[in-house]
Design a protein around this motif. Structure first.
Motif, PDB file in Angstrom:
ATOM      1  N   ASP A   1       7.435  32.277  42.389  1.00  0.00           N
ATOM      2  CA  ASP A   1       8.484  33.148  41.829  1.00  0.00           C
ATOM      3  C   ASP A   1       9.372  33.763  42.901  1.00  0.00           C
ATOM      4  O   ASP A   1      10.128  34.688  42.630  1.00  0.00           O
ATOM      5  N   GLY A   2       9.256  33.258  44.146  1.00  0.00           N
ATOM      6  CA  GLY A   2      10.091  33.780  45.226  1.00  0.00           C
ATOM      7  C   GLY A   2       9.459  34.947  45.967  1.00  0.00           C
ATOM      8  O   GLY A   2       9.975  35.373  47.005  1.00  0.00           O
ATOM      9  N   ASN A   3       8.379  35.502  45.444  1.00  0.00           N
ATOM     10  CA  ASN A   3       7.672  36.576  46.151  1.00  0.00           C
ATOM     11  C   ASN A   3       7.198  36.041  47.510  1.00  0.00           C
ATOM     12  O   ASN A   3       6.792  34.885  47.613  1.00  0.00           O
ATOM     13  N   GLU A   4       7.276  36.895  48.547  1.00  0.00           N
ATOM     14  CA  GLU A   4       6.893  36.443  49.896  1.00  0.00           C
ATOM     15  C   GLU A   4       5.810  37.337  50.484  1.00  0.00           C
ATOM     16  O   GLU A   4       6.076  38.194  51.327  1.00  0.00           O
TER      17      GLU A   4
ATOM     18  N   ASN B   1       0.412  32.535  38.939  1.00  0.00           N
ATOM     19  CA  ASN B   1       1.421  31.782  38.175  1.00  0.00           C
ATOM     20  C   ASN B   1       2.011  32.701  37.105  1.00  0.00           C
ATOM     21  O   ASN B   1       1.621  33.873  36.982  1.00  0.00           O
ATOM     22  N   ASP B   2       2.932  32.162  36.339  1.00  0.00           N
ATOM     23  CA  ASP B   2       3.622  32.944  35.318  1.00  0.00           C
ATOM     24  C   ASP B   2       2.632  33.477  34.278  1.00  0.00           C
ATOM     25  O   ASP B   2       2.749  34.603  33.786  1.00  0.00           O
ATOM     26  N   GLY B   3       1.625  32.642  33.975  1.00  0.00           N
ATOM     27  CA  GLY B   3       0.629  33.024  32.976  1.00  0.00           C
ATOM     28  C   GLY B   3      -0.141  34.271  33.397  1.00  0.00           C
ATOM     29  O   GLY B   3      -0.302  35.217  32.616  1.00  0.00           O
ATOM     30  N   MET B   4      -0.596  34.291  34.636  1.00  0.00           N
ATOM     31  CA  MET B   4      -1.360  35.441  35.138  1.00  0.00           C
ATOM     32  C   MET B   4      -0.466  36.687  35.194  1.00  0.00           C
ATOM     33  O   MET B   4      -0.904  37.795  34.926  1.00  0.00           O
TER      34      MET B   4
END
Ligand code: HEM
Length: 414
Positions: free
Chosen positions: A51-54, A86-89
Protein backbone atom coordinates in the motif's frame (compact mmCIF):
# COMPACT_ATOMS: atom_id res chain seq x y z
CA UNK A 1 27.23 1.91 10.74
CA UNK A 2 26.60 5.74 10.79
CA UNK A 3 28.26 7.71 13.63
CA UNK A 4 25.19 9.83 14.33
CA UNK A 5 21.58 8.77 14.06
CA UNK A 6 19.64 10.03 11.08
CA UNK A 7 15.94 10.69 11.32
CA UNK A 8 14.84 10.02 7.78
CA UNK A 9 15.79 7.64 5.00
CA UNK A 10 18.45 9.29 2.87
CA UNK A 11 18.18 6.97 -0.12
CA UNK A 12 16.07 7.97 -3.08
CA UNK A 13 12.55 6.60 -3.05
CA UNK A 14 13.31 4.38 -6.03
CA UNK A 15 15.99 2.60 -4.00
CA UNK A 16 13.50 1.40 -1.43
CA UNK A 17 12.92 -2.29 -2.14
CA UNK A 18 9.51 -3.92 -2.17
CA UNK A 19 8.71 -6.28 0.71
CA UNK A 20 8.16 -9.24 1.00
CA UNK A 21 10.94 -10.29 -1.35
CA UNK A 22 11.23 -13.34 -3.57
CA UNK A 23 13.33 -16.29 -2.57
CA UNK A 24 15.88 -17.81 -4.93
CA UNK A 25 14.10 -21.09 -5.47
CA UNK A 26 17.31 -23.01 -6.16
CA UNK A 27 17.95 -22.38 -2.41
CA UNK A 28 14.43 -22.76 -1.01
CA UNK A 29 15.54 -22.79 2.63
CA UNK A 30 17.51 -19.54 2.42
CA UNK A 31 15.96 -16.16 3.24
CA UNK A 32 15.50 -14.12 0.02
CA UNK A 33 18.81 -12.83 -1.41
CA UNK A 34 17.51 -9.24 -1.25
CA UNK A 35 16.87 -9.62 2.48
CA UNK A 36 20.33 -11.05 3.05
CA UNK A 37 21.78 -8.07 1.21
CA UNK A 38 19.90 -5.65 3.49
CA UNK A 39 21.00 -7.73 6.50
CA UNK A 40 24.62 -7.12 5.48
CA UNK A 41 24.13 -3.36 6.10
CA UNK A 42 23.61 -3.97 9.83
CA UNK A 43 21.32 -0.97 10.16
CA UNK A 44 17.54 -0.90 9.66
CA UNK A 45 16.46 -0.32 6.05
CA UNK A 46 13.23 1.03 4.70
CA UNK A 47 11.10 -1.31 2.60
CA UNK A 48 7.97 -0.62 0.57
CA UNK A 49 4.75 -2.52 1.18
CA UNK A 50 1.75 -3.26 -1.06
CA UNK A 51 0.00 0.00 0.00
CA UNK A 52 3.03 2.29 -0.29
CA UNK A 53 3.75 2.26 3.46
CA UNK A 54 7.52 2.30 4.07
CA UNK A 55 8.29 0.70 7.41
CA UNK A 56 11.74 -0.11 8.78
CA UNK A 57 12.95 -3.66 8.33
CA UNK A 58 14.91 -5.19 11.20
CA UNK A 59 17.19 -8.02 10.13
CA UNK A 60 19.82 -8.15 12.89
CA UNK A 61 19.39 -10.73 15.66
CA UNK A 62 20.42 -8.33 18.44
CA UNK A 63 18.28 -5.47 17.14
CA UNK A 64 15.32 -7.84 16.81
CA UNK A 65 15.66 -8.98 20.42
CA UNK A 66 15.92 -5.39 21.67
CA UNK A 67 12.87 -4.23 19.72
CA UNK A 68 10.74 -7.29 20.57
CA UNK A 69 11.02 -6.23 24.22
CA UNK A 70 10.76 -2.47 23.78
CA UNK A 71 7.47 -1.15 25.26
CA UNK A 72 7.64 1.77 22.81
CA UNK A 73 6.86 -0.68 20.01
CA UNK A 74 3.18 -1.61 19.55
CA UNK A 75 1.29 -4.50 17.94
CA UNK A 76 -1.90 -2.42 17.80
CA UNK A 77 -2.88 -2.69 14.14
CA UNK A 78 -5.48 0.11 14.41
CA UNK A 79 -2.73 2.73 14.76
CA UNK A 80 -1.76 4.88 11.76
CA UNK A 81 1.53 3.76 10.21
CA UNK A 82 1.00 0.10 11.13
CA UNK A 83 2.56 -2.04 8.34
CA UNK A 84 -0.36 -4.27 7.34
CA UNK A 85 0.20 -7.62 5.64
CA UNK A 86 -2.53 -7.02 3.07
CA UNK A 87 -5.78 -5.17 2.44
CA UNK A 88 -7.74 -7.91 4.21
CA UNK A 89 -5.80 -7.59 7.46
CA UNK A 90 -6.01 -3.79 7.28
CA UNK A 91 -9.79 -3.90 6.92
CA UNK A 92 -10.10 -6.33 9.82
CA UNK A 93 -8.05 -4.21 12.22
CA UNK A 94 -10.98 -1.92 13.03
CA UNK A 95 -13.76 -4.51 13.20
CA UNK A 96 -12.47 -7.66 14.85
CA UNK A 97 -12.71 -8.05 18.62
CA UNK A 98 -9.51 -7.33 20.55
CA UNK A 99 -7.15 -10.19 21.33
CA UNK A 100 -3.65 -10.87 22.59
CA UNK A 101 -2.39 -10.63 18.99
CA UNK A 102 -3.19 -6.93 18.64
CA UNK A 103 -3.10 -5.38 22.10
CA UNK A 104 -0.19 -4.07 24.18
CA UNK A 105 0.90 -3.86 27.78
CA UNK A 106 -1.78 -4.45 30.46
CA UNK A 107 -4.54 -5.26 28.00
CA UNK A 108 -2.30 -7.83 26.33
CA UNK A 109 -1.26 -9.35 29.70
CA UNK A 110 -4.91 -9.73 30.65
CA UNK A 111 -5.67 -11.83 27.55
CA UNK A 112 -2.42 -13.69 27.85
CA UNK A 113 -3.08 -14.70 31.49
CA UNK A 114 -6.28 -16.39 30.33
CA UNK A 115 -4.15 -18.87 28.37
CA UNK A 116 -1.75 -19.67 31.18
CA UNK A 117 -3.73 -22.70 32.32
CA UNK A 118 -4.34 -24.48 28.98
CA UNK A 119 -0.80 -23.84 27.75
CA UNK A 120 1.02 -24.55 31.02
CA UNK A 121 4.02 -26.80 30.36
CA UNK A 122 2.62 -29.59 32.54
CA UNK A 123 -0.72 -29.67 30.74
CA UNK A 124 0.93 -29.55 27.33
CA UNK A 125 3.52 -32.17 28.28
CA UNK A 126 0.65 -34.45 29.31
CA UNK A 127 -0.42 -34.44 25.65
CA UNK A 128 2.82 -36.17 24.55
CA UNK A 129 1.40 -39.74 24.60
CA UNK A 130 -1.63 -38.59 22.67
CA UNK A 131 0.62 -36.79 20.13
CA UNK A 132 2.66 -39.99 19.77
CA UNK A 133 -0.50 -42.06 19.24
CA UNK A 134 -1.92 -39.68 16.61
CA UNK A 135 1.46 -39.64 14.82
CA UNK A 136 1.70 -43.45 14.83
CA UNK A 137 -1.84 -43.86 13.53
CA UNK A 138 -1.16 -41.52 10.62
CA UNK A 139 2.09 -43.28 9.77
CA UNK A 140 0.23 -46.62 9.88
CA UNK A 141 -2.17 -45.20 7.33
CA UNK A 142 0.67 -43.93 5.13
CA UNK A 143 2.37 -47.34 5.26
CA UNK A 144 -0.77 -49.20 4.31
CA UNK A 145 -1.83 -46.70 1.63
CA UNK A 146 -0.75 -46.07 -1.95
CA UNK A 147 2.76 -44.93 -2.93
CA UNK A 148 3.93 -42.26 -3.31
CA UNK A 149 2.28 -40.76 -0.24
CA UNK A 150 1.90 -37.06 0.50
CA UNK A 151 3.43 -36.25 3.90
CA UNK A 152 1.49 -32.97 4.11
CA UNK A 153 -2.00 -34.47 3.64
CA UNK A 154 -1.14 -37.71 5.42
CA UNK A 155 0.66 -36.39 8.50
CA UNK A 156 1.80 -32.76 8.63
CA UNK A 157 -1.68 -31.23 8.42
CA UNK A 158 -3.89 -33.73 10.30
CA UNK A 159 -1.60 -34.35 13.29
CA UNK A 160 -1.39 -30.73 14.61
CA UNK A 161 -5.05 -30.15 13.65
CA UNK A 162 -6.14 -33.11 15.75
CA UNK A 163 -3.94 -32.05 18.67
CA UNK A 164 -5.15 -28.44 18.72
CA UNK A 165 -8.75 -29.63 18.37
CA UNK A 166 -8.28 -31.83 21.43
CA UNK A 167 -6.59 -29.07 23.42
CA UNK A 168 -9.22 -26.47 22.54
CA UNK A 169 -12.22 -28.79 22.63
CA UNK A 170 -13.09 -28.11 18.97
CA UNK A 171 -14.73 -31.10 17.23
CA UNK A 172 -12.18 -32.52 14.77
CA UNK A 173 -15.07 -33.46 12.49
CA UNK A 174 -15.13 -29.74 11.59
CA UNK A 175 -11.48 -29.78 10.44
CA UNK A 176 -12.26 -29.13 6.78
CA UNK A 177 -14.14 -25.98 7.78
CA UNK A 178 -11.37 -24.54 9.99
CA UNK A 179 -8.48 -25.68 7.78
CA UNK A 180 -10.10 -23.99 4.80
CA UNK A 181 -10.69 -20.73 6.69
CA UNK A 182 -7.15 -20.69 8.12
CA UNK A 183 -5.84 -21.15 4.64
CA UNK A 184 -7.82 -18.20 3.26
CA UNK A 185 -6.86 -16.01 6.22
CA UNK A 186 -3.12 -16.49 5.74
CA UNK A 187 -2.98 -15.84 1.99
CA UNK A 188 -1.13 -12.81 0.65
CA UNK A 189 -3.80 -11.88 -1.88
CA UNK A 190 -6.84 -12.24 0.37
CA UNK A 191 -9.10 -9.22 -0.25
CA UNK A 192 -10.80 -7.22 2.50
CA UNK A 193 -14.19 -8.78 1.62
CA UNK A 194 -12.80 -12.31 1.75
CA UNK A 195 -10.93 -11.60 4.97
CA UNK A 196 -13.99 -10.15 6.62
CA UNK A 197 -16.29 -13.01 5.60
CA UNK A 198 -13.64 -15.48 6.64
CA UNK A 199 -13.06 -14.13 10.14
CA UNK A 200 -16.80 -13.67 10.68
CA UNK A 201 -17.42 -17.34 9.80
CA UNK A 202 -14.72 -18.48 12.23
CA UNK A 203 -15.91 -16.07 14.95
CA UNK A 204 -19.49 -17.25 14.59
CA UNK A 205 -18.36 -20.87 14.83
CA UNK A 206 -16.23 -20.25 17.94
CA UNK A 207 -18.89 -18.07 19.62
CA UNK A 208 -21.39 -20.93 19.32
CA UNK A 209 -18.82 -23.30 20.75
CA UNK A 210 -18.24 -20.91 23.70
CA UNK A 211 -22.02 -20.93 24.33
CA UNK A 212 -22.05 -24.72 24.29
CA UNK A 213 -19.10 -24.88 26.72
CA UNK A 214 -20.81 -22.44 29.12
CA UNK A 215 -23.61 -25.00 29.44
CA UNK A 216 -21.42 -28.11 29.27
CA UNK A 217 -17.83 -27.34 30.28
CA UNK A 218 -15.08 -29.90 29.71
CA UNK A 219 -11.29 -30.08 30.33
CA UNK A 220 -10.28 -27.90 27.39
CA UNK A 221 -9.14 -24.37 26.53
CA UNK A 222 -12.46 -23.14 25.10
CA UNK A 223 -14.16 -24.25 28.34
CA UNK A 224 -11.56 -22.20 30.26
CA UNK A 225 -12.47 -19.15 28.15
CA UNK A 226 -16.19 -19.90 28.56
CA UNK A 227 -15.70 -19.89 32.32
CA UNK A 228 -14.27 -16.35 32.05
CA UNK A 229 -17.29 -15.26 30.01
CA UNK A 230 -19.58 -16.71 32.68
CA UNK A 231 -17.62 -14.83 35.36
CA UNK A 232 -18.03 -11.57 33.38
CA UNK A 233 -14.27 -11.13 32.79
CA UNK A 234 -14.57 -11.06 28.99
CA UNK A 235 -17.47 -11.00 26.58
CA UNK A 236 -18.47 -13.84 24.31
CA UNK A 237 -16.93 -12.35 21.14
CA UNK A 238 -13.62 -11.65 22.86
CA UNK A 239 -13.52 -15.29 23.96
CA UNK A 240 -14.38 -16.37 20.42
CA UNK A 241 -11.57 -14.18 19.01
CA UNK A 242 -8.93 -15.78 21.29
CA UNK A 243 -10.28 -19.16 20.16
CA UNK A 244 -9.98 -18.25 16.46
CA UNK A 245 -6.39 -17.10 16.99
CA UNK A 246 -5.47 -20.31 18.77
CA UNK A 247 -7.15 -22.53 16.23
CA UNK A 248 -5.44 -20.88 13.25
CA UNK A 249 -2.03 -20.36 14.92
CA UNK A 250 -2.19 -23.81 16.46
CA UNK A 251 -2.24 -25.96 13.36
CA UNK A 252 -1.00 -24.03 10.29
CA UNK A 253 2.40 -23.19 11.72
CA UNK A 254 3.29 -26.59 13.14
CA UNK A 255 1.97 -28.25 10.02
CA UNK A 256 4.31 -26.18 7.85
CA UNK A 257 7.24 -26.93 10.15
CA UNK A 258 6.59 -30.67 9.74
CA UNK A 259 6.34 -30.54 5.93
CA UNK A 260 9.27 -28.20 5.38
CA UNK A 261 11.35 -29.78 8.16
CA UNK A 262 10.91 -33.24 6.62
CA UNK A 263 12.11 -31.91 3.28
CA UNK A 264 15.11 -30.13 4.88
CA UNK A 265 16.10 -33.39 6.61
CA UNK A 266 15.66 -35.48 3.45
CA UNK A 267 18.06 -33.02 1.80
CA UNK A 268 20.52 -33.44 4.72
CA UNK A 269 20.62 -37.24 5.17
CA UNK A 270 23.50 -37.26 7.67
CA UNK A 271 21.45 -35.01 10.00
CA UNK A 272 18.35 -37.13 9.41
CA UNK A 273 20.32 -40.25 10.41
CA UNK A 274 21.22 -38.70 13.79
CA UNK A 275 17.55 -37.93 14.51
CA UNK A 276 16.52 -41.44 13.41
CA UNK A 277 19.17 -43.24 15.45
CA UNK A 278 19.26 -41.35 18.76
CA UNK A 279 17.30 -42.07 21.92
CA UNK A 280 18.58 -38.95 23.62
CA UNK A 281 15.74 -36.45 24.15
CA UNK A 282 18.28 -33.61 24.44
CA UNK A 283 19.66 -34.34 20.96
CA UNK A 284 16.11 -34.38 19.56
CA UNK A 285 15.17 -31.17 21.37
CA UNK A 286 18.25 -29.42 19.96
CA UNK A 287 17.51 -30.75 16.47
CA UNK A 288 14.05 -29.20 16.64
CA UNK A 289 15.51 -25.85 17.76
CA UNK A 290 17.94 -25.92 14.84
CA UNK A 291 15.16 -26.70 12.37
CA UNK A 292 13.12 -23.81 13.81
CA UNK A 293 16.13 -21.50 13.37
CA UNK A 294 17.04 -22.74 9.92
CA UNK A 295 13.52 -22.55 8.48
CA UNK A 296 11.91 -19.54 10.25
CA UNK A 297 8.55 -20.46 8.80
CA UNK A 298 6.82 -17.25 9.96
CA UNK A 299 8.67 -15.52 7.16
CA UNK A 300 7.05 -12.17 6.48
CA UNK A 301 8.05 -10.52 9.72
CA UNK A 302 6.33 -9.49 12.91
CA UNK A 303 4.53 -6.26 12.30
CA UNK A 304 4.79 -3.36 14.76
CA UNK A 305 4.48 0.44 14.92
CA UNK A 306 6.69 2.82 16.95
CA UNK A 307 4.92 4.73 19.75
CA UNK A 308 7.91 7.04 20.34
CA UNK A 309 11.20 7.90 18.66
CA UNK A 310 13.52 4.93 19.08
CA UNK A 311 17.15 4.68 18.10
CA UNK A 312 18.28 1.32 16.83
CA UNK A 313 21.43 0.41 14.93
CA UNK A 314 22.32 4.07 14.40
CA UNK A 315 18.92 4.89 12.95
CA UNK A 316 16.11 6.86 14.58
CA UNK A 317 12.72 5.28 14.00
CA UNK A 318 10.14 8.03 14.43
CA UNK A 319 6.94 7.68 16.43
CA UNK A 320 4.21 6.51 14.06
CA UNK A 321 6.58 4.70 11.69
CA UNK A 322 6.07 1.03 10.98
CA UNK A 323 8.58 -1.65 11.96
CA UNK A 324 8.90 -5.19 10.61
CA UNK A 325 11.03 -7.58 12.62
CA UNK A 326 12.03 -10.29 10.16
CA UNK A 327 13.05 -13.50 11.89
CA UNK A 328 14.51 -15.25 8.85
CA UNK A 329 17.59 -13.00 8.57
CA UNK A 330 17.74 -12.61 12.38
CA UNK A 331 17.96 -16.41 12.69
CA UNK A 332 20.63 -16.39 9.99
CA UNK A 333 22.67 -13.58 11.59
CA UNK A 334 26.22 -14.93 11.42
CA UNK A 335 27.30 -12.88 14.47
CA UNK A 336 25.06 -15.14 16.55
CA UNK A 337 24.83 -18.28 14.39
CA UNK A 338 28.12 -18.91 12.53
CA UNK A 339 27.66 -20.52 9.10
CA UNK A 340 23.90 -19.97 9.33
CA UNK A 341 23.26 -21.66 5.97
CA UNK A 342 24.41 -24.98 7.45
CA UNK A 343 21.68 -27.12 9.03
CA UNK A 344 23.58 -28.37 12.07
CA UNK A 345 21.36 -30.15 14.57
CA UNK A 346 24.22 -30.16 17.09
CA UNK A 347 24.58 -26.35 16.94
CA UNK A 348 25.36 -25.26 20.50
CA UNK A 349 23.14 -22.18 20.64
CA UNK A 350 20.33 -23.32 18.33
CA UNK A 351 17.83 -22.71 21.15
CA UNK A 352 18.61 -18.98 21.03
CA UNK A 353 16.58 -18.75 17.82
CA UNK A 354 13.73 -16.24 17.58
CA UNK A 355 11.43 -18.48 15.50
CA UNK A 356 8.72 -18.06 18.15
CA UNK A 357 9.41 -14.33 18.52
CA UNK A 358 10.75 -12.95 21.77
CA UNK A 359 9.49 -10.75 24.60
CA UNK A 360 5.89 -10.30 25.74
CA UNK A 361 4.27 -11.59 22.53
CA UNK A 362 6.44 -14.67 22.25
CA UNK A 363 4.43 -17.62 20.96
CA UNK A 364 1.93 -19.04 23.45
CA UNK A 365 1.98 -22.46 21.78
CA UNK A 366 5.74 -22.91 21.56
CA UNK A 367 5.95 -25.79 24.05
CA UNK A 368 3.15 -27.60 22.29
CA UNK A 369 4.80 -27.08 18.90
CA UNK A 370 8.15 -28.29 20.27
CA UNK A 371 6.63 -31.49 21.62
CA UNK A 372 4.80 -32.18 18.34
CA UNK A 373 8.04 -31.73 16.39
CA UNK A 374 10.10 -33.76 18.87
CA UNK A 375 7.64 -36.62 18.39
CA UNK A 376 6.97 -36.45 14.67
CA UNK A 377 10.47 -36.37 13.14
CA UNK A 378 12.07 -39.36 14.92
CA UNK A 379 8.85 -41.38 14.62
CA UNK A 380 8.61 -40.78 10.88
CA UNK A 381 12.26 -41.64 10.18
CA UNK A 382 12.29 -44.69 12.48
CA UNK A 383 9.08 -46.16 11.18
CA UNK A 384 9.91 -45.49 7.53
CA UNK A 385 13.72 -45.65 7.52
CA UNK A 386 13.99 -45.75 3.74
CA UNK A 387 11.70 -42.73 3.21
CA UNK A 388 12.82 -40.54 0.31
CA UNK A 389 11.49 -37.77 -1.87
CA UNK A 390 9.37 -39.16 -4.70
CA UNK A 391 10.19 -36.17 -6.88
CA UNK A 392 13.04 -33.70 -7.25
CA UNK A 393 13.26 -30.68 -4.99
CA UNK A 394 12.87 -28.26 -7.90
CA UNK A 395 9.39 -29.72 -8.53
CA UNK A 396 8.20 -29.17 -4.96
CA UNK A 397 5.78 -26.26 -4.68
CA UNK A 398 6.65 -23.88 -1.83
CA UNK A 399 4.27 -21.59 0.06
CA UNK A 400 6.07 -18.38 -0.86
CA UNK A 401 2.77 -16.49 -0.92
CA UNK A 402 1.56 -17.31 2.59
CA UNK A 403 2.21 -15.89 6.03
CA UNK A 404 3.73 -19.22 7.05
CA UNK A 405 6.31 -20.77 4.73
CA UNK A 406 6.06 -24.46 3.91
CA UNK A 407 5.32 -26.91 1.12
CA UNK A 408 1.92 -27.55 -0.42
CA UNK A 409 2.67 -31.25 -0.95
CA UNK A 410 5.56 -33.55 -0.16
CA UNK A 411 5.36 -36.82 -2.10
CA UNK A 412 7.53 -39.55 -0.60
CA UNK A 413 8.47 -43.13 -1.50
CA UNK A 414 10.06 -45.84 0.63
C1 HEM B 1 6.25 -24.26 14.85
C2 HEM B 1 5.13 -23.72 15.18
C3 HEM B 1 4.94 -22.27 15.55
C4 HEM B 1 5.68 -21.17 15.21
C5 HEM B 1 6.95 -21.11 14.37
C6 HEM B 1 5.04 -20.03 15.83
C7 HEM B 1 5.51 -18.73 15.74
C8 HEM B 1 4.93 -17.65 16.35
C9 HEM B 1 5.40 -16.29 16.24
C10 HEM B 1 6.60 -15.85 15.43
C11 HEM B 1 4.59 -15.51 16.97
C12 HEM B 1 4.63 -13.99 17.10
C13 HEM B 1 5.52 -13.51 18.21
C14 HEM B 1 5.57 -12.00 18.27
O1 HEM B 1 4.78 -11.29 17.65
O2 HEM B 1 6.48 -11.50 18.97
C15 HEM B 1 3.59 -16.35 17.56
C16 HEM B 1 2.58 -15.91 18.38
C17 HEM B 1 1.57 -16.71 18.84
N1 HEM B 1 1.44 -18.08 18.66
FE1 HEM B 1 2.72 -19.29 17.67
N2 HEM B 1 3.94 -20.45 16.50
C18 HEM B 1 3.84 -21.80 16.37
C19 HEM B 1 2.88 -22.62 16.92
C20 HEM B 1 1.84 -22.21 17.70
C21 HEM B 1 0.89 -23.08 18.32
C22 HEM B 1 0.89 -24.61 18.27
C23 HEM B 1 0.02 -22.29 18.99
C24 HEM B 1 -1.10 -22.78 19.85
C25 HEM B 1 -2.25 -22.58 19.83
C26 HEM B 1 0.43 -20.89 18.80
C27 HEM B 1 -0.20 -19.78 19.31
C28 HEM B 1 0.29 -18.49 19.26
C29 HEM B 1 -0.35 -17.34 19.89
C30 HEM B 1 -1.64 -17.35 20.67
C31 HEM B 1 0.46 -16.23 19.63
C32 HEM B 1 0.22 -14.78 20.06
C33 HEM B 1 1.03 -14.47 21.32
C34 HEM B 1 0.92 -13.05 21.78
O3 HEM B 1 0.76 -12.14 20.94
O4 HEM B 1 1.03 -12.82 23.00
N3 HEM B 1 1.53 -20.89 18.00
N4 HEM B 1 3.82 -17.65 17.17
Amino acid sequence: MPETPTSTATRAESDIPAYPMDRAMRCPFDPPPGIRELAGRETPSRVRLWDGNEPWLITSYEQARVLYRDPRISVDDRLPGFPHWNDGMKALSTVRPPSLFNRDAEEHSRYRRMLTKPFALKRVEALRPSIQKITDEHIDRILSGPRPADIVAGLALPMPSLVISELLGVPYSDHEFFQHHSDVGLGRDTTSEESNANVMALLDYLAKLVDAKIDNPAEDAISDLAERVKAGEIDRMEAAMQGVGLLVAGHETTSNMIGLGTLALLENPEQLAVIRDTDDPKVLANAVEELLRYLSIVHHGQRRVALADIEVGGQVIRAGEGVIIDQSPANWDSHTFPEPERLDIARVNANHNVAFGYGPHQCVGQQLARIELQVVFPTLFRRIPSVRLATTIDRVEFKTDRLAYGVYELPVEW
